[in-house]
Design a protein around this motif. Sequence first.
Motif, PDB file in Angstrom:
ATOM      1  N   ASN A  43       2.099   1.788  -3.544  1.00  0.00           N
ATOM      2  CA  ASN A  43       1.036   2.273  -4.433  1.00  0.00           C
ATOM      3  C   ASN A  43       0.712   3.743  -4.176  1.00  0.00           C
ATOM      4  O   ASN A  43       0.497   4.521  -5.120  1.00  0.00           O
ATOM      5  N   LEU A  44       0.684   4.123  -2.899  1.00  0.00           N
ATOM      6  CA  LEU A  44       0.420   5.524  -2.577  1.00  0.00           C
ATOM      7  C   LEU A  44       1.552   6.424  -3.058  1.00  0.00           C
ATOM      8  O   LEU A  44       1.320   7.541  -3.528  1.00  0.00           O
ATOM      9  N   LEU A 103       0.827  -1.203   0.000  1.00  0.00           N
ATOM     10  CA  LEU A 103       0.000   0.000   0.000  1.00  0.00           C
ATOM     11  C   LEU A 103       0.863   1.254   0.000  1.00  0.00           C
ATOM     12  O   LEU A 103       0.535   2.242  -0.682  1.00  0.00           O
ATOM     13  N   GLU A 104       1.966   1.243   0.744  1.00  0.00           N
ATOM     14  CA  GLU A 104       2.875   2.389   0.738  1.00  0.00           C
ATOM     15  C   GLU A 104       3.432   2.642  -0.657  1.00  0.00           C
ATOM     16  O   GLU A 104       3.481   3.799  -1.115  1.00  0.00           O
ATOM     17  N   ARG A 164       1.209   6.812  -6.787  1.00  0.00           N
ATOM     18  CA  ARG A 164       0.091   7.701  -7.083  1.00  0.00           C
ATOM     19  C   ARG A 164       0.474   9.157  -6.844  1.00  0.00           C
ATOM     20  O   ARG A 164       0.117  10.043  -7.632  1.00  0.00           O
ATOM     21  N   THR A 165       1.212   9.401  -5.766  1.00  0.00           N
ATOM     22  CA  THR A 165       1.649  10.776  -5.486  1.00  0.00           C
ATOM     23  C   THR A 165       2.594  11.281  -6.566  1.00  0.00           C
ATOM     24  O   THR A 165       2.502  12.431  -7.015  1.00  0.00           O
TER      25      THR A 165
END
Length: 360
Positions: free
Chosen positions: A340-341, A337-338, A344-345
């Motif tokens: 992917n975030l 999840l880290e 995305r950022t």
Amino acid sequence: MIQLELKKSCKKITLNPFSYAVSSAGTAALAAVVLLSVQVAMLAVTKSWASLVLICCSTAASAAAQAVFFFCGKKVPCGRTWSIAAVQGLVAGMLVPSSYPPLSVFAAAFLIFALGTYFFGSFAGSWANPVALLVAVLYFLNPQYFPSLSLSAADIQSRNASLSLIQSGAVPLLQCDPSVTSFLNAAVFKWFGVSIPEGYVSLFWDSGSSIAAFRFNCITLLSSLFLILFDMAEAAVPALFLLVYALLVRFLSPVITGGIPLQGDCLLALLTSGTLFCTFYLLQWYGTVPVTRGGKAAYGIAAGAAGFVIIGIGASSAGYAFTVLVMNLVSLFIQVLEDNLLLRTVSRQLLPRIQKMDEV
């Protein structure tokens, strides 16, 4: 404009070419070896020779597994330093019951540490804590060696289950316990309108467990504070774990066990099962913890909940090792999840800004 917030230790200008925000893994591991040596010295003072033999066996196995890669000409993965190998051996030996056969500990430790290094490589990609895996394997091989602190249903439902454990003789009392308890009640606790019974000083200083890591809670706490104050260990994950675990024991365990509402015994949970030792030396093993603040917060909270489910109210000899193994798997999902975030950022915020700068 990007603003960088530096720590006080980084604001001083020196002639050195680099200034590190935090200590390296090797430096932190070396400090951990020194602090763990204090507990080893206490084992020698208390003449706990069986525990010392097991620590020597596990440390020798860890060093042998490390040496295999050097003498065979294989490249040692990044992060597999001698200091980390020493920490690995010391922690493993302290988590094994003193009655366990030394040769079995050496053989199991060597195989797990060597195979773990060979298959998983750098510690940043490890998905199973080698020390926790060793304890779990030894537990399944010979569970009879792991002590069980028996508590009756009435003890569990009482307000002070740890006091029942002390009064039953499971915790040997120190000779100075009555005098120290009287001093603390007169000098400290009277200002809060409370008093502690005899036995808690012994439980906090030396519980007398056959597992060395469960014994010296006071030394463990002071050592962990030293590592945190000198930026050699994170404070967020241990603090969140202990907070969540203690709150669940305090408020939820009486509902499950039928005890007094809102009166779960936090001292039993924190001072048995090696809770303090494993929280500071095992839960944050190198490369198995998320890197962002949100990831660490989620990891610490989830670990507290998992610890409550697996360890329960305390008095468990191997529950924390299984908690760590479960959290290693949970950490993988948090790190995905880290990533992917982060992607995305980068794609939504940084790339458009770079394109605008190129256009200009």
